[in-house]
Each structure stands twice: as structure tokens, then as C-alpha cells.
Design an enzyme around this catalytic site. Structure first.
Site, PDB file in Angstrom:
ATOM      1  CB  SER A 556       5.260   5.701  -8.572  1.00 62.04           C
ATOM      2  OG  SER A 556       6.080   5.458  -7.453  1.00 62.04           O
ATOM      3  CG  ASP A 641       1.090   4.271  -2.251  1.00 61.57           C
ATOM      4  OD1 ASP A 641       1.950   3.388  -2.118  1.00 61.57           O
ATOM      5  OD2 ASP A 641       1.046   5.031  -3.235  1.00 61.57           O
ATOM      6  CG  HIS A 677       2.431   2.529  -5.616  1.00 64.54           C
ATOM      7  ND1 HIS A 677       2.620   3.789  -5.075  1.00 64.54           N
ATOM      8  CD2 HIS A 677       3.333   2.420  -6.626  1.00 64.54           C
ATOM      9  CE1 HIS A 677       3.591   4.401  -5.740  1.00 64.54           C
ATOM     10  NE2 HIS A 677       4.027   3.594  -6.671  1.00 64.54           N
TER      11      HIS A 677
END
Length: 709
Positions: A556, A641, A677
Site C-alpha cells: 500500500s 480492493d 487489500h
């Protein structure tokens, strides 16, 4: 590697964007619309190529997966916690991907399963994430919220604990937080807007249809999201409204759930606070205790009467070198979460007459380079708290800590079959940057792996949102350590490991410090100067790891770090793993319709502002591609996501492919089914996913066989 397989070619459709005199051509802007008939065929082709190109790693992946699975106790119970007269715990079951939530009448007996997460899956071993598990104060009902595809939109249900049957009550769209009224008649929950921002708090009366639920609060400012929780005492329900640099709280008496929420302190740019509650006792008035940065960059402790919550007085000033994170109130003590010297610790303070602080005791991890934290589900009227301790090489352990003396008693230590902690070493170091800043680097290795410049190294970094990546134990990482890999956990600026100033010096206009810090840590490990782009350079020490076998990984915002660090030091890495990376910085921060964009301008910047556009554009990986030859790249994305939308890493991969030269190796793993995610939710599914990543890492390092011991 297998014989070369030509990658799919993404269609181009140039779109021109003009910002502050800069003309930006985006050939892949069309991917923002994932319903475009060209999109799914392209990502499916990428996934098919990934599967073909990693076929030669199947045996290594399976070996790593089997090794890790062997370190998991097939059937195990968590530490039990008390809720009034009952006890609860989580149970893992042999062969099941998911846990069970169990109730028992005392701390010793075998309990009864209330909720088996596996039963919520829409298909055998399908994806399930249970985000909310809140037991009512009367121990009769479990409120739980679950997601079955990874988009973080949860279904909220209520289960009769005695019978194990669900009540007819159902909420189709809920987010991650919830809280009970003290009489167990009402449950407060939060709801997302169409950008996945929690923006409403609703009150549900148990036994009624969801259509009768009452809207308690709505946050219309898109910079803020919100959550709801109870104080440790259970006497107040707190609505927490937060942007990245300010906060506002409302309190509702839990015994009067229909009462109008009372504002604690009106929001003010740059001012944050978090509240808990102290009950009235002999000589101690009922009060809120508040951790805040009002007048104290690294936060201080305040108190206010519950009848006048905005009337703050200082309870404890900030201390040099410390960051106050939160204050938790118990019947006779306050427990303060702190950070000092890059590590978390706890301070217990006696509550004295007039709500002043008496004697203090500090509770540290007491393991090398380890972390300590409060476990969940603490009760107010107790003389002990439950803390969790771990490190990269120390499996999690839970201790009861006596609040009056600070003494601790072991409750449970995670059993890791076949693992001998004494065979490994971990320590904290500090790597210098070009500007003289010392970046914490936590190393872990087998005791017989030398730090003499011969061992390969896997690095991990994040560095955003003031989040703290404190050392944690990963049973899969042991397989890498056993193969002679040194693991390096970096704490670059932008995180919060060294306090609030550490974040302030690594976001907005100073964001580039995050990337140069991570690269400087790699250079320090390689025996190079802080600003070296590759090779061995010059430094005041010999290499600690093999400079030619450093792999870096992050997820991320940590994926952004990997992409940007690749640009900062393109020849430093032998491979880069960028998981669900936030890389199209200008595109995403210019699109208010994307989840998280508006409420993250205060973290990253707003490209509509000329100065903020300038620094964003200067490091945006999508707009600044690394030169060739490039190290091996593994990039991941997930179709569902909601945080880093799938089009973002897909665009970056397409652009990297279009600019690659012969010999550049890029793998793109797109999760096409249910997946979150952070990857698969199931216990064994996540082990298999990690084994895939680790197989890629070891292959890049030239290690594809069995461990040395």
C-alpha cells in the site's frame, strides 16, 4: 526463470491533463473505468502470465507453505477475556481456514462455539473477514459484521449467544466499528458513503427491523471519517470524528442511548485528541481523560468534568523524548501508551484524590528489539491488565500485569512447533541519512548467519500516516532466516516510530524523506554512503549484507515506498516487491471520486495547489519511471480492493511494460476473485500467499533449495 513469455500489451488511449503549466499525457487513464470491456481481459492475461512465469517456483512455494503450516498449531485457543460474568476466546480448528468465537462460564472450562467464521463463507473455504465482534453487556447477544469479497463493506448481524441462532435483525451496509448501550437494548454502528468513507453513526434497537434505525450523527465534511466505541468503563459511547490532522468527539451516556450526543471539544485544524472515562469514586470526580497535542507536539494528558467536557485542565505535561499515544482509564489507575527511543511502552499511574496522578510504574517489552501493547477487551474494575509482547524472533506472549506493582505473570505463549527462539538474533540499529538523521533499522537473522557482507537481505518498509511498524513475529519469515537471509525492518520518516515529529518530517512537502531514508538504510547495510545509488560506494564500515542481493518489500503506502525507493536508488535492489502500491499519486489525488482521496489530502497533498503538485509530481512513481536495466519486480493488485483501486497498480505495470528493455523482468499478480487489500483472509490461504512472495524473493537471491539446517 522459464523461457520468456511475451507479456500482454495494454491498449493505449492518450488523455491529456494540464496542471499548473505541466502537460501530462496518460496513456492508461481509461483503466479508471474497470467496467471497460478491455480491462478484465487485460488483467486476466497478466494473471495468466504470472502463473506461467512462476511455474518453476511451485516446488519452492509448496515447500515454504508446508514449512510455515508446520509452525502453526492446528487447533489452538487464544487468551481468554472476561465480559462481566462470562469468558470468551478465539479458537483455531484443524483444517479450517477461519476461527471460531467461543463462550465459556469460567476461565478454565471448554467453551461453546457461538460463531464459526467459516460458516459465513459463500463457498467452501471462500473469503471471510469478520471485523466486528461485540458482546452485549448482559452477555446475551453477539453483534458481528462480516465481509465475503474483500471490499470492506460489512453485513451486520446479531446472534443469540445461548442458542447460536441469528436474530432477524440485519444491516446490509456497515463499516468497521460498533458499540453497545449499557442495558444491551441498542447497538450503535457506522456506515460508509459511496467512497467507502465511514460518515454516519446509526442506532439499532435490538429486535426491530433495520428500517427503524435512527441516524445519530452524519459527517458531511469529506475530509473526516468517523468511528464509534465505548469507553473502557462502558459508561459512555464515543463518536470519534477524525481527519488526518484534527479530531472531534461526542459522548453519549451508555445508559441513555437516545440522549443527544454531547460535544467534548469542537474541531480545530491541527488539534487532535482521544478520550476515555474515569468513574466517580471516593475523592475522584467523574471525568474524561484526554490525550491531546493541544499545546504539546508530542501530546500531553488532560482531564475534564463529564458535566463540562470542554473545560480541560492539564493532568500530566508531555515529557522530552516521549510521545503520548493514548490514555486508558481503570478503576484506580491510568495506563498510558507511550513511545520512547523508537519503541512502545506502557506507564501505569495511580489515580489519587481530586483526579491527580500518584505513583508510576513503567511496563516494557523486556525482549530484545520487541514491542509491547495492551491486548483487546480490557475490563474497567480490575487490578490487572493483559499485555501482548513479541519481536521478529519472539512469538507473541500474553501477560497479566498487576496495576499496583507492575509485576507480570505469563498467561500464554504462542506455541511454534519446531521453532527454537534461541537459534535467532534480533537487534535495533540506526542508519545515517545524507542529512544526518538516524533511521531505526531492526535486524533479525539466525545466530549462525554472519553480518559480514555475504548474506542476502530482505527489507520491509512503510513510513506513512504516523503508523508504527513495530517488530512482529511472522512464522513464514523463519523459512527465510533458516536459509541464511537477514531481515531488515526499517522505520523511515513518515511513520510514527520516533514520535509525532517523525511523521511531520515525512509527509506532505517532506515526503521524499521517507524514500531516501529507506534507501539510506539499504546503503548502510551494503556498506555504502547514505546517498549512493548502487554499488558499494564509501562508508565508515564494511558491508553487513551482500550489496548485490538486497530485496525490498512493502504494501500500500509501503508499496509506494518501494516504487519511489526504486527511483531513488535504482541499482541498489536485486528485486522489488510492491504490493497493492499507491503509485499514481497525481491521478488519484486529483480524483475526489476515488475512495480516501479527499480525506488524504492532508497526508499527501492536493495537486490542485501549485506547490503541492510540484512535490507530488516530483516523486510520483507513475510519472517518474525507473531507468533500465531494472531489478526484478513483483507487483500485486486486488480486484475488490477499496483502498488502492485495482486500476492504479495496473496502470503502473502497463507503463513499466511499455518502457521496459530486454532483460527487465516484471511479474504482476492480480487477485481476480475475493481478496482484501492485505491479501487472503484465511489462515492457510494467507500462508500460501506469503509462500508465493517468499519464493519470488528467494529466487531473486539465488536461494531456491532447502534450508541449511
Amino acid at each position: 526463470m522459464p523461457e520468456h513469455t511475451e507479456p500482454p500489451i495494454a491498449p493505449t488511449e492518450p488523455m491529456m491533463r494540464s496542471l499548473h503549466g505541466v502537460e501530462i499525457v496518460d496513456d492508461y487513464a481509461w483503466m479508471r473505468d474497470t467496467s471497460d470491456p478491455r480491462f478484465l481481459p487485460y488483467v486476466r492475461a497478466e494473471r495468466a502470465r504470472y502463473d506461467r512465469m512462476t511455474g518453476h517456483l511451485t516446488n519452492l512455494r509448496d515447500a515454504l507453505s508446508a514449512e510455515t503450516a508446520h509452525r502453526l498449531v492446528p487447533t489452538d485457543d487464544s487468551v481468554r477475556w472476561r465480559r462481566g460474568s462470562q469468558f470468551y476466546y478465539m479458537k483455531s480448528v484443524t483444517g479450517s481456514e477461519y476461527e471460531q468465537f467461543v463462550s465459556s462460564r469460567n476461565a478454565a472450562e471448554t467453551g461453546r462455539v457461538v460463531l464459526d467464521d467459516a460458516d459465513l463463507a459463500t463457498e467452501p473455504d471462500g473469503y471471510v473477514a469478520v471485523e466486528v465482534r461485540e458482546v452485549s453487556p448482559d452477555n446475551r447477544v453477539l453483534a458481528y459484521a462480516y465481509d465475503t469479497d474483500g471490499d470492506e463493506v460489512y453485513t451486520l448481524r446479531f446472534r443469540d449467544i445461548a442458542t447460536g441462532s441469528d436474530l432477524p435483525d440485519i444491516v446490509d451496509r456497515a463499516s468497521e466499528t460498533g458499540a453497545w448501550s449499557s442495558d444491551s437494548s441498542a447497538f450503535f454502528y457506522t456506515v460508509h458513503d459511496d467512497r467507502y468513507r465511514p460518515y454516519q453513526v446509526w442506532r439499532h434497537a435490538i429486535g426491530t427491523d433495520g428500517s427503524a434505525d435512527v441516524l445519530v450523527y452524519q459527517e458531511d465534511d469529506a475530509r473526516f471519517d468517523l468511528g464509534v466505541r465505548t469507553t473502557t468503563s462502558g459508561d459512555y459511547i464515543v463518536i470519534e470524528i477524525e481527519s488526518r490532522n484534527s479530531a472531534e468527539c461526542y459522548a453519549i451516556p451508555a445508559d441513555r442511548p437516545a440522549a443527544t450526543p454531547t460535544l467534548v471539544r469542537r474541531r480545530e485544524p491541527g488539534i487532535e485528541y482521544r478520550v476515555d472515562h474515569v468513574r466517580s469514586a471516593d475523592g475522584v470526580p467523574a471525568s474524561f481523560v484526554i490525550a491531546t497535542n493541544l499545546g504539546a507536539t508530542e501530546f500531553r494528558l488532560m482531564a475534564a468534568p463529564v458535566e463540562a467536557p470542554g473545560d480541560w485542565r492539564e493532568l500530566a505535561a508531555g515529557r522530552p523524548g516521549e510521545r503520548l499515544v493514548a490514555a486508558h482509564a481503570f478503576a484506580d489507575h491510568l495506563v498510558l501508551e507511550l513511545r520512547r527511543d523508537g519503541f512502545p511502552l506502557l506507564r501505569v499511574a495511580d489515580i489519587a484524590s481530586g483526579l491527580t496522578l500518584g505513583a508510576e510504574r513503567e511496563i516494557r517489552a523486556d525482549v530484545d528489539a520487541g514491542r509491547i501493547g495492551l491486548a483487546e477487551h480490557q475490563e474497567y474494575d480490575v487490578g490487572t491488565i493483559l499485555v501482548e509482547v513479541e519481536s521478529i524472533i519472539e512469538p507473541p506472549a500474553w501477560f497479566d500485569v498487576d496495576l499496583s506493582t507492575g509485576t507480570r505473570v505469563l498467561r500464554k505463549r504462542t506455541d511454534v512447533p519446531g521453532y527454537d527462539r534461541t537459534a535467532y538474533r534480533t537487534e535495533r540499529h540506526h542508519a545515517p541519512t545524507a542529512d544526518g538523521t538516524l533511521v531505526p533499522v531492526t535486524l533479525a537473522r539466525r545466530a549462525d548467519t554472519p553480518l559480514d557482507g555475504t548474506a542476502p537481505c530482505l527489507m520491509w518498509g512503510y513510513g506513512a500516516y504516523e503508523s508504527c511498524d513495530d517488530p512482529w513475529f511472522d512464522p513464514g519469515l523463519v523459512s527465510l532466516l533458516d536459509r541464511g537471509v537477514v531481515y531488515a525492518l526499517t522505520s523511515p520518516r513518515g511513520g510514527g516510530e520516533n514520535g509525532r515529529h517523525w511523521w511531520l518530517d515525512g509527509h506532505l512537502a517532506t515526503k521524499s524523506n521517507t524514500f531516501t531514508d529507506h534507501a539510506a538504510a539499504a546503503n548502510w547495510l551494503a556498506g555504502a554512503a547514505p546517498d549512493a545509488v548502487g554499488g558499494t560506494g564509501s562508508a565508515d564500515h564494511a558491508p553487513l549484507v551482500d550489496p548485490t542481493r538486497i530485496v525490498t518489500r512493502g504494501l500500500s503506502a509501503g508499496g509506494l515506498l518501494q516504487a519511489a525507493a526504486l527511483n531513488v536508488a535504482p541499482r541498489r535492489w536485486c528485486a522489488v516487491v510492491a504490493e497493492v502500491p499507491f503509485v499514481d499519486v497525481i491521478g488519484s489525488m486529483s480524483d475526489p471520486s476515488i475512495p480516501l482521496t479527499i480525506n488524504e489530502w492532508e497526508e499527501w497533498g492536493d495537486p490542485r495547489q501549485p506547490d503541492e503538485f510540484a512535490y507530488l509530481y516530483a516523486y510520483s512513481p507513475y510519472d517518474n519511471l525507473p531507468p533500465s536495466p531494472r531489478p526484478r519486480l513483483l507487483v500485486t493488485a486486488a480486484l475488490h480492493d477499496p483502498r488502492v483501486l485495482v486500476h492504479e497498480p495496473t496502470k503502473w505495470v502497463a507503463k513499466l511494460r511499455a518502457t521496459a528493455k530486454p532483460g527487465d523482468e516484471l511479474l504482476f499478480r492480480v487477485e481476480l476473485g475475493a481478496g482484501a487489500h492485505t491479501g487472503p483472509a484465511g489462515r492457510y490461504a494467507h500462508v500460501r500467499y506469503e509462500a508465493e512472495v517468499y519464493a519470488f524473493v528467494l529466487s531473486a537471491m539465488g536461494l531456491s533449495g532447502l534450508p541449511a539446517s
